[in-house]
Design a protein around this motif. Structure first.
Motif, PDB file in Angstrom:
ATOM      1  N   TRP A  61       0.660  -1.257  -0.114  1.00 14.70           N
ATOM      2  CA  TRP A  61       0.073   0.034   0.063  1.00 14.70           C
ATOM      3  C   TRP A  61       0.769   1.256  -0.059  1.00 14.70           C
ATOM      4  O   TRP A  61       1.709   1.499   1.045  1.00 14.70           O
ATOM      5  N   PRO A  62       0.981   2.130  -1.169  1.00 11.91           N
ATOM      6  CA  PRO A  62       1.644   3.186  -1.048  1.00 11.91           C
ATOM      7  C   PRO A  62       1.333   4.210  -0.058  1.00 11.91           C
ATOM      8  O   PRO A  62       0.061   4.421   0.321  1.00 11.91           O
ATOM      9  N   PRO A  63       2.268   5.131   0.424  1.00  8.14           N
ATOM     10  CA  PRO A  63       1.943   6.376   1.280  1.00  8.14           C
ATOM     11  C   PRO A  63       0.882   7.358   0.633  1.00  8.14           C
ATOM     12  O   PRO A  63       0.892   7.099  -0.486  1.00  8.14           O
ATOM     13  N   PHE A  64       0.430   8.009   1.494  1.00 10.12           N
ATOM     14  CA  PHE A  64      -0.728   8.878   0.731  1.00 10.12           C
ATOM     15  C   PHE A  64      -0.089  10.293   0.140  1.00 10.12           C
ATOM     16  O   PHE A  64      -0.817  11.062  -0.331  1.00 10.12           O
ATOM     17  N   ASP A  65       1.291  10.248   0.005  1.00 10.60           N
ATOM     18  CA  ASP A  65       1.886  11.101  -0.776  1.00 10.60           C
ATOM     19  C   ASP A  65       2.476  10.582  -2.115  1.00 10.60           C
ATOM     20  O   ASP A  65       3.257  11.161  -2.843  1.00 10.60           O
ATOM     21  N   LEU A  66       2.189   9.484  -2.217  1.00 13.06           N
ATOM     22  CA  LEU A  66       2.785   8.624  -3.476  1.00 13.06           C
ATOM     23  C   LEU A  66       1.448   7.701  -3.966  1.00 13.06           C
ATOM     24  O   LEU A  66       0.760   7.212  -3.447  1.00 13.06           O
ATOM     25  N   GLN A  67       1.605   7.962  -5.430  1.00 13.61           N
ATOM     26  CA  GLN A  67       0.410   7.286  -6.197  1.00 13.61           C
ATOM     27  C   GLN A  67       0.741   5.739  -6.478  1.00 13.61           C
ATOM     28  O   GLN A  67       1.959   5.282  -6.533  1.00 13.61           O
ATOM     29  N   PHE A  68      -0.251   5.024  -6.739  1.00 12.32           N
ATOM     30  CA  PHE A  68      -0.267   3.774  -6.937  1.00 12.32           C
ATOM     31  C   PHE A  68       0.106   3.297  -8.356  1.00 12.32           C
ATOM     32  O   PHE A  68       0.016   4.366  -9.336  1.00 12.32           O
ATOM     33  N   LEU A  69       1.236   2.347  -8.668  1.00 13.84           N
ATOM     34  CA  LEU A  69       1.462   2.098  -9.779  1.00 13.84           C
ATOM     35  C   LEU A  69       0.887   0.873 -10.240  1.00 13.84           C
ATOM     36  O   LEU A  69       1.077  -0.270  -9.926  1.00 13.84           O
ATOM     37  N   VAL A  70      -0.243   1.059 -11.138  1.00 12.45           N
ATOM     38  CA  VAL A  70      -1.362   0.171 -11.449  1.00 12.45           C
ATOM     39  C   VAL A  70      -0.991  -0.851 -12.755  1.00 12.45           C
ATOM     40  O   VAL A  70      -0.671  -0.036 -13.668  1.00 12.45           O
ATOM     41  N   SER A  71      -0.855  -2.063 -12.578  1.00 16.67           N
ATOM     42  CA  SER A  71      -0.701  -2.964 -13.377  1.00 16.67           C
ATOM     43  C   SER A  71      -1.838  -3.593 -14.131  1.00 16.67           C
ATOM     44  O   SER A  71      -2.575  -3.945 -13.402  1.00 16.67           O
ATOM     45  N   ALA A 118      -1.754   6.060  18.768  1.00 16.23           N
ATOM     46  CA  ALA A 118      -2.021   5.238  19.815  1.00 16.23           C
ATOM     47  C   ALA A 118      -2.767   3.898  19.412  1.00 16.23           C
ATOM     48  O   ALA A 118      -2.705   2.753  20.089  1.00 16.23           O
ATOM     49  N   HIS A 119      -3.591   3.959  18.649  1.00 15.33           N
ATOM     50  CA  HIS A 119      -4.498   2.933  18.137  1.00 15.33           C
ATOM     51  C   HIS A 119      -4.062   2.322  16.828  1.00 15.33           C
ATOM     52  O   HIS A 119      -4.715   1.350  16.152  1.00 15.33           O
ATOM     53  N   GLY A 120      -2.752   2.525  16.466  1.00 14.30           N
ATOM     54  CA  GLY A 120      -2.179   1.853  15.120  1.00 14.30           C
ATOM     55  C   GLY A 120      -2.375   2.184  14.081  1.00 14.30           C
ATOM     56  O   GLY A 120      -2.149   1.401  13.156  1.00 14.30           O
ATOM     57  N   VAL A 121      -3.485   3.154  13.717  1.00 12.84           N
ATOM     58  CA  VAL A 121      -3.916   3.552  12.491  1.00 12.84           C
ATOM     59  C   VAL A 121      -2.999   4.225  11.740  1.00 12.84           C
ATOM     60  O   VAL A 121      -2.612   4.297  10.648  1.00 12.84           O
ATOM     61  N   LEU A 122      -2.390   5.266  12.258  1.00  8.45           N
ATOM     62  CA  LEU A 122      -0.993   5.975  11.765  1.00  8.45           C
ATOM     63  C   LEU A 122       0.353   5.462  12.477  1.00  8.45           C
ATOM     64  O   LEU A 122       0.294   4.931  13.471  1.00  8.45           O
ATOM     65  N   PRO A 123       1.313   5.326  11.575  1.00  7.58           N
ATOM     66  CA  PRO A 123       2.590   4.464  11.943  1.00  7.58           C
ATOM     67  C   PRO A 123       3.309   5.506  12.949  1.00  7.58           C
ATOM     68  O   PRO A 123       3.030   6.857  12.772  1.00  7.58           O
ATOM     69  N   PRO A 124       4.151   5.278  13.742  1.00  7.74           N
ATOM     70  CA  PRO A 124       4.990   6.049  14.682  1.00  7.74           C
ATOM     71  C   PRO A 124       5.677   6.967  13.717  1.00  7.74           C
ATOM     72  O   PRO A 124       6.186   6.623  12.504  1.00  7.74           O
ATOM     73  N   GLY A 125       5.926   8.057  14.379  1.00 10.85           N
ATOM     74  CA  GLY A 125       6.535   9.358  13.440  1.00 10.85           C
ATOM     75  C   GLY A 125       7.282  10.187  14.376  1.00 10.85           C
ATOM     76  O   GLY A 125       7.047  10.235  15.603  1.00 10.85           O
ATOM     77  N   SER A 126       8.139  11.023  13.866  1.00  8.40           N
ATOM     78  CA  SER A 126       9.008  11.888  14.665  1.00  8.40           C
ATOM     79  C   SER A 126       8.403  13.331  14.692  1.00  8.40           C
ATOM     80  O   SER A 126       8.810  14.427  15.530  1.00  8.40           O
ATOM     81  N   CYS A 127       7.350  13.500  13.881  1.00  5.32           N
ATOM     82  CA  CYS A 127       6.678  14.920  14.155  1.00  5.32           C
ATOM     83  C   CYS A 127       5.241  14.646  14.568  1.00  5.32           C
ATOM     84  O   CYS A 127       4.768  13.794  14.866  1.00  5.32           O
ATOM     85  N   THR A 128       4.720  15.969  15.017  1.00  2.17           N
ATOM     86  CA  THR A 128       3.347  15.999  15.515  1.00  2.17           C
ATOM     87  C   THR A 128       2.267  16.070  14.765  1.00  2.17           C
ATOM     88  O   THR A 128       1.097  16.390  14.880  1.00  2.17           O
ATOM     89  N   ASP A 129       2.552  15.958  13.391  1.00  2.00           N
ATOM     90  CA  ASP A 129       1.723  16.057  12.252  1.00  2.00           C
ATOM     91  C   ASP A 129       1.449  14.719  11.559  1.00  2.00           C
ATOM     92  O   ASP A 129       2.447  13.789  11.977  1.00  2.00           O
ATOM     93  N   PHE A 130       0.788  14.681  10.652  1.00  7.04           N
ATOM     94  CA  PHE A 130       0.838  13.510   9.570  1.00  7.04           C
ATOM     95  C   PHE A 130       2.250  13.535   8.766  1.00  7.04           C
ATOM     96  O   PHE A 130       2.530  14.686   8.416  1.00  7.04           O
ATOM     97  N   GLY A 131       2.713  12.512   8.958  1.00  9.91           N
ATOM     98  CA  GLY A 131       4.186  12.554   8.222  1.00  9.91           C
ATOM     99  C   GLY A 131       4.480  12.341   6.648  1.00  9.91           C
ATOM    100  O   GLY A 131       3.584  11.413   6.325  1.00  9.91           O
ATOM    101  N   ILE A 132       4.714  13.230   6.194  1.00  5.97           N
ATOM    102  CA  ILE A 132       4.926  12.868   4.541  1.00  5.97           C
ATOM    103  C   ILE A 132       6.512  12.754   3.980  1.00  5.97           C
ATOM    104  O   ILE A 132       7.102  13.273   4.955  1.00  5.97           O
TER     105      ILE A 132
END
Length: 270
Positions: free
Chosen positions: A108-118, A187-201
């Motif tokens: 599953w690509p991150p939300f700042d990267l597009q799918f490469l559909v085959s 905390a609920h595992g829906v977003l991965p751990p990150g170093s910033c206090t925002d959604f990470g890109i």
């Protein structure tokens, strides 16, 4: 974002595969028409050959097409307007979701990267588990929420005049809302751990991670459309909603699953 929430498939693997095939053909048909209308293709014989091949294959999938897709497939070259063609071509992420659900797309690509559909067929498609499906739907809803928070950050930072009731209050407290949502989601595992206090890109790696708020206007627009397209596909995949639902009308699939939904109006757009 609780263990009680569970997403299930509204369609069989065979129906999903046919939807993917029909959607891919529609995308190719739109690309051919766009190339014809913009003059990028000069060899009319090759163009017609490609069109004939698509139409022949479409006959075997006729019942899998939506009415709008079927209208495009039956239209003459040049008969469909460019805005309509652009809408059909803006389906790559939705098709990627279908391929992912069938395990044709390994990651599953991150939300700042597009799918490469085959388009390569695969024998013995295997649907991903309900647990993985649920987790990914929730993550998609959260990234859609984050994209819709962007305009309120701009209101706050640029002191825009706000005419809609409650928008100023949302803008003034949007930073707190984003921070609280990130902590809750991690905390609920829906977003991965990150170093910033925002959604990470930044491609999904923590080493190069930067906050969503640092995205350029173009980057934010791309991420908005990625999240909306993926959420639209889950609307069909999980809730059996219309595949042709316009992006501006796409709603969360697991409504009420997140405490943050009240915070950002669902019609907020970039």
């Amino acid at each position: 974002m609780t263990t009680a929430i569970r997403a299930t498939y509204a369609h069989s693997s065979g129906d999903i595969a046919r939807r993917l095939a029909a959607g891919t053909l529609t995308l190719r048909r739109a690309e051919i028409d766009l190339a014809y209308q913009t003059g990028r293709v000069k060899n009319d014989s090759n163009l017609q050959k490609s069109l004939d091949e698509i139409q022949a294959r479409a006959q075997t999938l006729r019942d899998a097409f939506t009415p709008q897709e079927l209208a495009l497939a039956q239209a003459d070259l040049g008969a469909v307007g460019l805005p309509t063609l652009a809408r059909f071509m803006d389906r790559g992420e939705a098709l990627g979701v279908l391929g992912w659900s069938l395990s044709r797309v390994p990651h599953w690509p991150p939300f700042d990267l597009q799918f490469l559909v085959s388009e390569q067929p695969r024998v013995g498609d295997v649907l991903r588990s309900s647990e993985e499906l649920t987790h990914t739907v929730l993550a998609t809803e959260l990234w859609d929420w984050r994209a819709r928070a962007r305009p309120y950050e701009e209101m706050r930072d640029r002191h825009r005049t706000v005419t809609r009731k409650n928008d100023r209050a949302i803008a003034d407290h949007i930073g707190i809302g984003i921070y609280a949502t990130v902590q809750y989601a991690r905390a609920h595992g829906v977003l991965p751990p990150g170093s910033c206090t925002d959604f990470g890109i930044g491609g999904g790696g923590q080493e190069n991670e930067r906050p969503y708020a640092s995205a350029t206007k173009q980057e934010a627009l791309v991420m908005y459309r990625i999240a909306k397209q993926r959420l639209a596909a889950f609307g069909w995949l999980v809730a059996d909603r219309d595949w042709d639902t316009p992006l501006e009308r796409v709603e969360p699939v697991l409504a009420g699953s997140s405490s943050c939904w009240y915070y950002i109006p669902r019609d907020s757009t970039l």
